[in-house]
Design a protein around this motif. Structure first.
Motif, PDB file in Angstrom:
ATOM      1  N   GLU A 127      31.344 -13.856 -27.139  1.00  0.00           N
ATOM      2  CA  GLU A 127      32.491 -13.458 -26.750  1.00  0.00           C
ATOM      3  C   GLU A 127      33.495 -14.625 -27.144  1.00  0.00           C
ATOM      4  O   GLU A 127      34.694 -14.457 -27.495  1.00  0.00           O
ATOM      5  CB  GLU A 127      32.605 -13.444 -25.183  1.00  0.00           C
ATOM      6  N   VAL A 131      33.962 -14.702 -30.908  1.00  0.00           N
ATOM      7  CA  VAL A 131      35.050 -13.600 -31.210  1.00  0.00           C
ATOM      8  C   VAL A 131      36.376 -13.872 -31.155  1.00  0.00           C
ATOM      9  O   VAL A 131      37.338 -13.814 -31.969  1.00  0.00           O
ATOM     10  CB  VAL A 131      34.641 -12.385 -30.530  1.00  0.00           C
ATOM     11  N   HIS A 145      24.654 -10.123 -34.816  1.00  0.00           N
ATOM     12  CA  HIS A 145      25.600  -9.760 -34.024  1.00  0.00           C
ATOM     13  C   HIS A 145      26.954 -10.394 -34.402  1.00  0.00           C
ATOM     14  O   HIS A 145      28.156  -9.866 -33.982  1.00  0.00           O
ATOM     15  CB  HIS A 145      25.186 -10.492 -32.415  1.00  0.00           C
ATOM     16  N   SER A 147      30.593  -8.534 -35.617  1.00  0.00           N
ATOM     17  CA  SER A 147      31.827  -8.722 -34.701  1.00  0.00           C
ATOM     18  C   SER A 147      33.030  -9.404 -35.648  1.00  0.00           C
ATOM     19  O   SER A 147      33.979  -8.833 -35.662  1.00  0.00           O
ATOM     20  CB  SER A 147      31.499  -9.682 -33.747  1.00  0.00           C
TER      21      SER A 147
END
Length: 390
Positions: A33, A36, A170, A174
Motif C-alpha cells: 500500500e 502504491v 504484486h 499494481s
C-alpha cells in the motif's frame, strides 16, 4: 491452484483465472500500500507534465521454501542491466520508476557497491577529521553524485524494493495499472530475472525445514522434556564433517511453474504502454527462436535477447515487423592496439565468446540499448497517436 481451473474453461479466460488464483493464494507484501501511494503520486506528477516514464524492473526474485523464510532459491542476477539502464533512461529525459530486488544494484551507487574494493577504499581522511574521496576517485565520484542528486532532487527517480517472486508480481501488477493514464508515453522495461518456479503457500513449511529427524523424534517422545539431550539428537551440527550419527534426511522440493503474466500485462494491466521484455539463454542456437516465440505468444513490443556469456557485449532486438537487430559494443577483432576498436556488426549470428577481449567492455552496452529503445518508443507513440486521430 491452477489445477483447480476447470478443463472446459475457454482459452480467453485462462489468463484472468490464473491471475485470480495466484494473487488470491499468495499474499501481497506488507509495504504494498505504501509503495502504491508513492508510485501513484510519482506517476501523476509526470503524467501531468506530459513526460515519458519508464518502469524498470531489476534484479533477481527469491523463491521462499518456508513461510518464516530461512531457505530460499535464488538466481545469479545482481541487477546490473536494470541499474545501468535506469541511468541512461534518465539521461534520455525519462522519469524512472525503479522496481528492484532489495540489496541489488541501484542506479548511481552501482559504481561503488558490489565492487571488488570496499566502498571505504575510495575514501580518505581530510583536514580537521573530514571524510573526502581519494584524489584519484574524486572527479568520477563528484560526477556520479551530481547526477544522482539531480535525479532525486528533480523527482525523476523513485526506488521501490521487493524480495520474493510473489512480492515482485504484486508490485508489478499494481504499478502497471497505475501507469494507464500515461497511455503510450508509459514504457515497461522488464529487466528483472523472474523466477520460473515457486512453492505454493499451501505446500510451504511454516518453520525452518530440518535436516535431520531429531526434531520429529523429540516431538514424538512423551517424556522428551524430562530427558537429557542424547547423542542422536545432537546430529544437528552443520559444521560436524563426521557426526557420530549420520544425517538421515534428504530434501526434495516440489515446485510449481509461476504463471506467465506477460499476457495479462499486455492486455489488461497496461494495455497502451510499450512493453519490453528480456530473454536470457545459454545456448546460442535457440536464443533468437526463444525470443521470437515469446514475442509471438504474448504480442508485446520488443524482446531483447542476450546470452549469459556475452550479455555485456551484445544483445539482439526482436520486434514485430522488423528484422532482428544485433547491438554490440565496439571491440577489436584483430588483436591490434593502434587502431580504434570496431564493432563486429556484419553478422546476424551470436558472436563467439572466444573472440572477445578479456575483461569488461570499454563501453557499457546499455549506452546503446537505451537510445535504440527510445527510438522504437517514439515510433510507437506516433503510431498510437495516429490511430487515435491525434
Amino acid at each position: 491452484m491452477l489445477s483447480d481451473i476447470p478443463s472446459e474453461t475457454p482459452p480467453e479466460n485462462l489468463a484472468a483465472l490464473a491471475e485470480d488464483h495466484y494473487f488470491a493464494a499468495n499474499p501481497p507484501p506488507k509495504n504494498l500500500e505504501r509503495h502504491v501511494a508513492l508510485a501513484r503520486e510519482f506517476i501523476a506528477h509526470h503524467s501531468a507534465a506530459g513526460r515519458r516514464l519508464v518502469l524498470v524492473t531489476s534484479g533477481g526474485t527469491t523463491v521462499p521454501l518456508e513461510k518464516q523464510t530461512v531457505r530460499f532459491i535464488d538466481n545469479f542476477s545482481a541487477g546490473t542491466r536494470g541499474a545501468t539502464s535506469a541511468e541512461y533512461f534518465l539521461e534520455a529525459g525519462y522519469a524512472v520508476l525503479f522496481l528492484h530486488r532489495q540489496f541489488s544494484l541501484l542506479p548511481f551507487s552501482r559504481h561503488y557497491s558490489h565492487a571488488t574494493d570496499c566502498f571505504l577504499d575510495f575514501l580518505r581522511e581530510g583536514p580537521n577529521g573530514s571524510v573526502v574521496a581519494r584524489d584519484e576517485d574524486a572527479a568520477k565520484m563528484l560526477h556520479v553524485l551530481r547526477k544522482y542528486r539531480d535525479a532525486r532532487d528533480s523527482n525523476m527517480l523513485l526506488l521501490l524494493p521487493f524480495v520474493s517472486i510473489s512480492d515482485y508480481l504484486h508490485e508489478l501488477r499494481s504499478v502497471a495499472q497505475l501507469m494507464r493514464p500515461l497511455g503510450p508515453r508509459g514504457l515497461l522495461y522488464l529487466a528483472a530475472a523472474v523466477s520460473d518456479f515457486f512453492v505454493p503457500p499451501d505446500r510451504m513449511s511454516e518453520h525452518k525445514i530440518q535436516s535431520t529427524n531429531a526434531v520429529e523424534a523429540f516431538k514424538k517422545s512423551s517424556i522428551a522434556a524430562a530427558q537429557p539431550i542424547t547423542e542422536e539428537e545432537e546430529a544437528f551440527d552443520n559444521f560436524d564433517s563426521s557426526p557420530a550419527v549420520p544425517r538421515s534426511k534428504s530434501l526434495l522440493i516440489d515446485l510449481d511453474p509461476v504463471p506467465k503474466f506477460l499476457k495479462n500485462l499486455v492486455e489488461g494491466w497496461s494495455p497502451q504502454g510499450m512493453i519490453v521484455s528480456f530473454k536470457l539463454e545459454t545456448d546460442p542456437a535457440i536464443l533468437v527462436h526463444k525470443a521470437r516465440y515469446s514475442l509471438d505468444r504474448y504480442q508485446h513490443h520488443l524482446v531483447i535477447g542476450n546470452l549469459l556469456s556475452t550479455r555485456k557485449w551484445e544483445v539482439v532486438f526482436v520486434s514485430p515487423g522488423n528484422p532482428d537487430r544485433w547491438i554490440r559494443v565496439p571491440f577489436r577483432t584483430d588483436g591490434g592496439e593502434s587502431n580504434p576498436p570496431v564493432a563486429k556488426t556484419e553478422t546476424d549470428e551470436p558472436v563467439d565468446p572466444k573472440s572477445l577481449p578479456e575483461g569488461e567492455p570499454e563501453v557499457e552496452i546499455e549506452s546503446q540499448i537505451i537510445p535504440a529503445v527510445q527510438d522504437l518508443h517514439t515510433k510507437y507513440i506516433q503510431t498510437v497517436m495516429e490511430k487515435a486521430g491525434r
